[in-house]
Design a protein around this motif. Sequence first.
Motif, PDB file in Angstrom:
ATOM      1  N   ARG A 121       8.456  58.586  52.650  1.00 36.77           N
ATOM      2  CA  ARG A 121       9.356  57.719  53.420  1.00 36.77           C
ATOM      3  C   ARG A 121       9.846  58.435  54.677  1.00 36.77           C
ATOM      4  NH1 ARG A 121      13.725  56.862  49.979  1.00 36.77           N
ATOM      5  NH2 ARG A 121      12.167  56.186  48.683  1.00 36.77           N
ATOM      6  N   THR A 122      10.177  59.720  54.539  1.00 34.16           N
ATOM      7  CA  THR A 122      10.640  60.501  55.685  1.00 34.16           C
ATOM      8  C   THR A 122       9.564  60.585  56.759  1.00 34.16           C
ATOM      9  OG1 THR A 122      12.086  61.820  54.280  1.00 34.16           O
ATOM     10  CG2 THR A 122      11.509  62.756  56.405  1.00 34.16           C
ATOM     11  N   ILE A 123       8.326  60.821  56.337  1.00 37.28           N
ATOM     12  CA  ILE A 123       7.211  60.880  57.292  1.00 37.28           C
ATOM     13  C   ILE A 123       7.021  59.521  57.968  1.00 37.28           C
ATOM     14  CG2 ILE A 123       4.705  61.109  57.481  1.00 37.28           C
ATOM     15  CD1 ILE A 123       4.894  63.329  55.381  1.00 37.28           C
ATOM     16  N   ALA A 124       7.048  58.450  57.180  1.00 34.94           N
ATOM     17  CA  ALA A 124       6.870  57.107  57.741  1.00 34.94           C
ATOM     18  C   ALA A 124       7.972  56.776  58.739  1.00 34.94           C
ATOM     19  CB  ALA A 124       6.839  56.073  56.620  1.00 34.94           C
ATOM     20  N   LYS A 137       9.724  56.155  64.364  1.00 37.78           N
ATOM     21  CA  LYS A 137      10.635  56.478  65.463  1.00 37.78           C
ATOM     22  C   LYS A 137       9.888  57.011  66.675  1.00 37.78           C
ATOM     23  CE  LYS A 137      14.728  57.374  62.689  1.00 37.78           C
ATOM     24  NZ  LYS A 137      15.627  58.392  62.150  1.00 37.78           N
ATOM     25  N   SER A 138       8.820  57.763  66.450  1.00 41.43           N
ATOM     26  CA  SER A 138       8.078  58.309  67.597  1.00 41.43           C
ATOM     27  C   SER A 138       7.088  57.307  68.154  1.00 41.43           C
ATOM     28  CB  SER A 138       7.366  59.605  67.203  1.00 41.43           C
ATOM     29  OG  SER A 138       6.343  59.350  66.269  1.00 41.43           O
ATOM     30  N   ILE A 139       6.564  56.423  67.317  1.00 38.93           N
ATOM     31  CA  ILE A 139       5.568  55.452  67.772  1.00 38.93           C
ATOM     32  C   ILE A 139       6.219  54.298  68.525  1.00 38.93           C
ATOM     33  CG2 ILE A 139       3.943  53.699  66.950  1.00 38.93           C
ATOM     34  CD1 ILE A 139       3.100  55.703  64.786  1.00 38.93           C
ATOM     35  N   GLU A 140       7.371  53.819  68.055  1.00 37.79           N
ATOM     36  CA  GLU A 140       7.998  52.642  68.667  1.00 37.79           C
ATOM     37  C   GLU A 140       8.241  52.800  70.164  1.00 37.79           C
ATOM     38  OE1 GLU A 140      11.366  51.103  66.544  1.00 37.79           O
ATOM     39  OE2 GLU A 140      10.273  51.166  64.651  1.00 37.79           O
ATOM     40  N   PRO A 141       8.860  53.896  70.626  1.00 42.12           N
ATOM     41  CA  PRO A 141       9.068  54.015  72.075  1.00 42.12           C
ATOM     42  C   PRO A 141       7.745  54.088  72.843  1.00 42.12           C
ATOM     43  CG  PRO A 141      10.415  55.628  70.905  1.00 42.12           C
ATOM     44  CD  PRO A 141       9.507  54.993  69.904  1.00 42.12           C
ATOM     45  N   ASN A 142       6.770  54.785  72.277  1.00 40.76           N
ATOM     46  CA  ASN A 142       5.476  54.894  72.941  1.00 40.76           C
ATOM     47  C   ASN A 142       4.763  53.553  72.969  1.00 40.76           C
ATOM     48  OD1 ASN A 142       5.714  57.647  73.497  1.00 40.76           O
ATOM     49  ND2 ASN A 142       4.939  58.203  71.495  1.00 40.76           N
ATOM     50  N   LEU A 143       4.863  52.817  71.884  1.00 39.36           N
ATOM     51  CA  LEU A 143       4.256  51.502  71.829  1.00 39.36           C
ATOM     52  C   LEU A 143       4.912  50.569  72.838  1.00 39.36           C
ATOM     53  CD1 LEU A 143       2.229  49.630  70.469  1.00 39.36           C
ATOM     54  CD2 LEU A 143       3.957  49.127  68.748  1.00 39.36           C
ATOM     55  N   ALA A 144       6.237  50.594  72.890  1.00 40.69           N
ATOM     56  CA  ALA A 144       6.957  49.751  73.851  1.00 40.69           C
ATOM     57  C   ALA A 144       6.571  50.113  75.284  1.00 40.69           C
ATOM     58  CB  ALA A 144       8.462  49.893  73.658  1.00 40.69           C
TER      59      ALA A 144
END
Length: 105
Positions: free
Chosen positions: A20-23, A28-35
């Motif tokens: 869960r911690t890894i996910a 958190k790191s993917i969302e800003p990059n995806l946006a």
Amino acid sequence: MVRTMADELIEKGFVEGYARTIAESLAKSIEPNLAHGVKLGIEQGKILAKQENILKVIYSRFRSIPDPVKNKIKLIHDISRLDTIFDKALTAETIDEIEVLIDNN
């Protein structure tokens, strides 16, 4: 060594908590990059649409587009500048007027 039910549950909880911690960390790191990627994609789409609209207007008005003009337009990525060129393409008497505007900006 004998494993107890408690040992198995502790290990399972650790693994699930770690996963869960890894996910959460990845999210958190993917969302800003995806946006950011989506924003860039939308911006690129607007630029391509404006370039294509300019080329359509030029072709519609003059029935041909010299390759140098076409290539120069495709190199412009400033939306404001493309808007200016589009406006000129609507009223220009010749393709040369459009090309001068492209070259001067």
